[in-house]
Design a protein around this motif. Structure first.
Motif, PDB file in Angstrom:
ATOM      1  N   LEU A 389       0.841  -0.991   0.034  1.00  0.00           N
ATOM      2  CA  LEU A 389       0.312  -0.049  -0.064  1.00  0.00           C
ATOM      3  C   LEU A 389       1.034   1.087  -0.070  1.00  0.00           C
ATOM      4  N   GLN A 390       1.327   2.005  -1.182  1.00  0.00           N
ATOM      5  CA  GLN A 390       2.469   2.115  -1.115  1.00  0.00           C
ATOM      6  C   GLN A 390       2.393   3.597  -0.836  1.00  0.00           C
ATOM      7  N   ASN A 391       0.619   4.524  -1.053  1.00  0.00           N
ATOM      8  CA  ASN A 391       0.003   5.249  -0.647  1.00  0.00           C
ATOM      9  C   ASN A 391      -0.357   5.895   0.296  1.00  0.00           C
ATOM     10  N   VAL A 392       0.231   4.409   1.382  1.00  0.00           N
ATOM     11  CA  VAL A 392      -1.209   4.911   2.648  1.00  0.00           C
ATOM     12  C   VAL A 392      -0.688   5.818   3.321  1.00  0.00           C
ATOM     13  N   GLU A 393      -1.209   6.074   4.487  1.00  0.00           N
ATOM     14  CA  GLU A 393      -1.233   7.771   5.281  1.00  0.00           C
ATOM     15  C   GLU A 393      -1.238   7.180   6.489  1.00  0.00           C
ATOM     16  N   GLY A 394      -2.127   6.028   6.406  1.00  0.00           N
ATOM     17  CA  GLY A 394      -2.821   5.787   7.655  1.00  0.00           C
ATOM     18  C   GLY A 394      -3.928   4.302   8.142  1.00  0.00           C
ATOM     19  N   LEU A 395      -2.932   3.274   8.713  1.00  0.00           N
ATOM     20  CA  LEU A 395      -3.484   1.917   8.668  1.00  0.00           C
ATOM     21  C   LEU A 395      -3.653   2.491  10.264  1.00  0.00           C
ATOM     22  N   ASP A 396      -4.957   1.416  10.389  1.00  0.00           N
ATOM     23  CA  ASP A 396      -5.945   0.911  11.882  1.00  0.00           C
ATOM     24  C   ASP A 396      -5.945   0.069  11.974  1.00  0.00           C
ATOM     25  N   LEU A 397      -5.197  -0.863  11.968  1.00  0.00           N
ATOM     26  CA  LEU A 397      -5.794  -2.961  12.578  1.00  0.00           C
ATOM     27  C   LEU A 397      -5.674  -3.300  14.316  1.00  0.00           C
ATOM     28  N   PHE A 410       7.271  -3.847   6.663  1.00  0.00           N
ATOM     29  CA  PHE A 410       5.916  -2.164   7.026  1.00  0.00           C
ATOM     30  C   PHE A 410       6.882  -1.501   6.314  1.00  0.00           C
ATOM     31  N   THR A 411       8.366  -0.848   6.695  1.00  0.00           N
ATOM     32  CA  THR A 411       9.462  -0.037   6.322  1.00  0.00           C
ATOM     33  C   THR A 411       9.589   0.545   5.398  1.00  0.00           C
ATOM     34  N   LYS A 412       8.908  -0.012   4.367  1.00  0.00           N
ATOM     35  CA  LYS A 412       9.101   0.233   2.359  1.00  0.00           C
ATOM     36  C   LYS A 412       7.110   0.961   2.496  1.00  0.00           C
ATOM     37  N   LEU A 413       6.561   1.227   3.505  1.00  0.00           N
ATOM     38  CA  LEU A 413       5.412   3.047   3.318  1.00  0.00           C
ATOM     39  C   LEU A 413       6.323   4.122   4.057  1.00  0.00           C
ATOM     40  N   GLN A 414       6.441   4.420   2.893  1.00  0.00           N
ATOM     41  CA  GLN A 414       6.682   6.019   3.026  1.00  0.00           C
ATOM     42  C   GLN A 414       6.469   6.790   3.528  1.00  0.00           C
ATOM     43  N   GLN A 415       4.713   6.890   2.550  1.00  0.00           N
ATOM     44  CA  GLN A 415       3.813   7.887   2.880  1.00  0.00           C
ATOM     45  C   GLN A 415       3.005   7.467   5.030  1.00  0.00           C
ATOM     46  N   LEU A 416       3.805   6.076   5.297  1.00  0.00           N
ATOM     47  CA  LEU A 416       3.158   6.293   6.370  1.00  0.00           C
ATOM     48  C   LEU A 416       3.246   7.616   7.798  1.00  0.00           C
ATOM     49  N   THR A 417       2.487   8.368   8.367  1.00  0.00           N
ATOM     50  CA  THR A 417       2.375   8.682   9.168  1.00  0.00           C
ATOM     51  C   THR A 417       1.340   7.998  10.695  1.00  0.00           C
ATOM     52  N   THR A 418       0.017   6.983  10.622  1.00  0.00           N
ATOM     53  CA  THR A 418       0.233   6.918  11.837  1.00  0.00           C
ATOM     54  C   THR A 418      -0.446   5.378  11.023  1.00  0.00           C
ATOM     55  N   LEU A 419       0.301   4.654  12.420  1.00  0.00           N
ATOM     56  CA  LEU A 419       0.010   3.529  11.945  1.00  0.00           C
ATOM     57  C   LEU A 419      -0.707   2.591  13.425  1.00  0.00           C
ATOM     58  N   ASP A 420      -1.430   2.157  14.092  1.00  0.00           N
ATOM     59  CA  ASP A 420      -2.840   1.762  15.247  1.00  0.00           C
ATOM     60  C   ASP A 420      -2.375   0.225  15.139  1.00  0.00           C
ATOM     61  N   VAL A 421      -1.808  -0.344  15.859  1.00  0.00           N
ATOM     62  CA  VAL A 421      -1.718  -2.196  16.211  1.00  0.00           C
ATOM     63  C   VAL A 421      -2.485  -2.402  17.363  1.00  0.00           C
ATOM     64  N   PHE A 444      -0.688   3.291  20.021  1.00  0.00           N
ATOM     65  CA  PHE A 444      -0.535   2.972  19.527  1.00  0.00           C
ATOM     66  C   PHE A 444       0.043   1.209  18.889  1.00  0.00           C
ATOM     67  N   TYR A 445       0.615   1.178  19.960  1.00  0.00           N
ATOM     68  CA  TYR A 445       1.166  -0.147  20.345  1.00  0.00           C
ATOM     69  C   TYR A 445       0.886  -1.279  21.635  1.00  0.00           C
ATOM     70  N   ALA A 446      -0.309  -0.372  22.446  1.00  0.00           N
ATOM     71  CA  ALA A 446      -0.897  -1.238  23.566  1.00  0.00           C
ATOM     72  C   ALA A 446      -1.540  -2.345  23.752  1.00  0.00           C
ATOM     73  N   ASN A 447      -1.728  -2.759  25.161  1.00  0.00           N
ATOM     74  CA  ASN A 447      -1.895  -4.395  25.123  1.00  0.00           C
ATOM     75  C   ASN A 447      -2.049  -5.015  23.528  1.00  0.00           C
ATOM     76  N   ASN A 448      -1.035  -5.352  23.632  1.00  0.00           N
ATOM     77  CA  ASN A 448       0.032  -6.339  22.306  1.00  0.00           C
ATOM     78  C   ASN A 448       0.723  -7.546  23.852  1.00  0.00           C
ATOM     79  N   CYS A 449       0.492  -8.821  23.631  1.00  0.00           N
ATOM     80  CA  CYS A 449       1.547  -9.034  24.318  1.00  0.00           C
ATOM     81  C   CYS A 449       2.794 -10.134  24.222  1.00  0.00           C
TER      82      CYS A 449
END
Length: 531
Positions: A389-397, A410-421, A444-449
């Motif tokens: 997703l080369q143009n994605v700026e916000g990805l919320d999972l 995911f280091t290839k996502l050059q336009q990414l400004t918001t990532l929530d996992v 944006f990384y909270a509550n993972n094991c």
């Protein structure tokens, strides 16, 4: 002191010049004046009666002022075709629209209903009455305005549960009835050539009508924030020109139809906050050229509203910005400019009950700028192909049941400004490099094991310094060495104990008792007594 210009003007624009007070009377002396623009000032008082008696004045813009009353003789304006009075606090407008007017911008109308004869302005092509306090039903005469192209009645208190059928001769292209109090079923009584239909933030209920397909030229459909129920009908997905489909915050059920792939031109899809279930179909990507290919030079036909007006030898092009498209963008609600809808590609499926794994094929939607799958029941690993997703700026999972590591690609996502996992079951090191180095909000990384990385100040195991090594002993030598230590330790300990006791005086004779005084005798004296 009055200043009256001696020259004869054809056009005069004093927009945003800080003018105050009454509108000058000398304007009416300009008999050749064709265009008069006095908008965005602080003009007050009544509009000069003589201003509307000019035989040449065709365009009058008084928007954003403080004028008080609209003269009654405006109805007899000889050549006035464009009248812009929006946000001017005008009163006395009911039933006195100029007969020949083609564009009318007017607000606010306070605590009022639309005049029943508003449709008498047969030449009216643009009617914008948004952001007023208008109540009551839509006058029947509006449905007969054959020249009407743009109708904006949004953000009022209009009500009713029945929309009348527009006259077949009406060439309505844009209709915005959003943010009112309309109820009943979703209306489909609009002209077949309509391109934008905004019905969001009302009280419409029931299932989506199957005859929406008759609106074959529809490009933008907004039905968000209603109480629409049932499943997504296949008929809706046959409107091939559709670019924007907003059904956010309704009560839709069932699965996402595979036929969604029929909407080849779709650029903005918002199905969030419904009760959709099942898996995301693999066919979600098929034929979606609108989200796969991004053309930076493309222009949307729904990006604005352009009116070309000709008066004798004079040609004017007037462009109007229609209401913004409200979406959830990067963790907040924002409005996307109506002039640039082709710049935005987004898909929001959040707040549903979608399950199973995320299809890897979603990585083919390379034009997407925002992709939201949060608050579902998605499981499995995050597909590495999402890094396409080369143009994605916000990805919320976030708020799913995803497991495994975050793909290093995911280091290839050059336009990414918001990532929530956050709120998943992810483990491993958070990828390092490029934009991922800027994703440092721990929330944006909270509550993972088991996530680790510098982004959340949690070191990974391989980054910890090695523990000190314990010296290994020879298993064969260890027993006899211990035995020797034990055998030597016993006598040494015993002798040291006796020595300590002796030095402490535990072996000295006890002192005499009963007060008997003891004399010290020498050895030779004791011998003499025994003899």
């Amino acid at each position: 002191m009055k200043v009256v210009p001696k020259c004869k003007l054809l056009g005069l624009s004093l927009k945003s010049c800080g003018l105050q007070g009454d509108i000058p009377e000398w304007n009416s002396t300009q008999t050749n004046l064709f265009v008069l623009i006095l908008s965005h000032n602080k003009l007050s008082g009544s509009l000069p009666t003589a201003l509307f008696q000019s035989s040449q004045l065709s365009i009058l813009a008084l928007s954003h002022n403080f004028s008080r009353e609209l003269p009654k003789n405006i109805r007899d304006a000889k050549s006035l075709s464009i009248l812009m009075l929006d946000r001017s606090n005008i009163s006395g407008q009911n039933g006195i629209l100029p007969k020949r007017i083609s564009l009318f911008l007017f607000s606010p109308i306070t605590n009022s209903q639309l005049p029943k004869n508003i449709g008498d302005a047969k030449s009216l092509s643009i009617l914008m009455l948004d952001r007023n306090n208008i109540s009551g039903p839509i006058p029947q005469s509006i449905y007969q305005m054959s020249s009407l192209e743009l109708l904006d009645l949004s953000r009022n208190r209009l009500s009713g549960n029945i929309f009348l059928v527009f006259d077949p001769q009406v060439n309505l292209l844009y209709a915005d009835f959003s943010s009112n109090q309309f109820s009943g079923e979703v209306p489909t009584t609009f002209p077949p050539n309509i391109q934008t239909l905004a019905l969001g933030s009302n009280k419409f209920s029931g299932a989506l009508p199957s005859n929406l397909t008759k609106l074959r030229n529809l490009q933008r459909l907004e039905l968000q924030d209603n109480n629409i129920s049932g499943e997504l009908p296949n008929s809706l997905l046959q409107i091939s020109h559709l670019r924007v489909l907003n059904l956010r915050n309704n009560s839709l059920q069932g699965s996402i139809p595979k036929t969604l792939s029929n909407l080849q031109n779709l650029r903005i899809l918002d199905l969030s906050s419904n009760n959709l279930t099942g898996e995301i179909p693999i066919e979600f990507v098929n034929n979606r050229t609108g989200m796969i290919e991004a053309s930076p030079n493309s222009t949307s036909q729904t990006s604005g509203f352009v009116v070309a007006i000709s008066f004798s030898s004079k040609n004017f092009i007037i462009e109007f910005a229609i209401n913004e498209l409200i979406v959830n963008w990067k963790k907040s609600t924002q409005g996307l400019s109506s002039h640039n809808t082709d710049m935005y590609f987004l898909s929001d499926l959040s707040n549903n009950q979608l399950s199973s794994e995320i299809p890897a094929s979603l990585g083919a939607l390379k034009a997407l700028k925002m992709f939201n799958l949060s608050y579902n029941k998605l499981s499995g690993k995050i597909p590495a192909r999402l890094s396409d997703l080369q143009n994605v700026e916000g990805l919320d999972l976030s708020h799913n049941k995803l497991s495994g590591p975050i793909p290093t690609t995911f280091t290839k996502l050059q336009q990414l400004t918001t990532l929530d996992v956050s709120n998943n079951k992810l483990i491993g090191r958070i990828p390092v490099g490029d934009q991922m180095n800027t994703m440092v909000d721990p929330n944006f990384y909270a509550n993972n094991c088991g996530l680790c990385g510098f982004q959340i100040c949690v070191p990974c195991l391989e980054d910890l310094p090695p523990a000190p090594k314990i010296q290994e002993h020879d298993n064969k030598k260890e027993p006899w060495i211990l035995q020797e230590v034990v055998w030597i330790g016993y006598p040494v300990g015993f002798l040291l104990t006796i020595r300590i006791i002796f030095l402490a005086g535990y072996f000295n004779p006890s002192p005499p008792s009963n007060g008997i005084r003891h004399h010290r005798h020498h050895p030779h004296q004791l011998t003499r007594q025994r003899i």
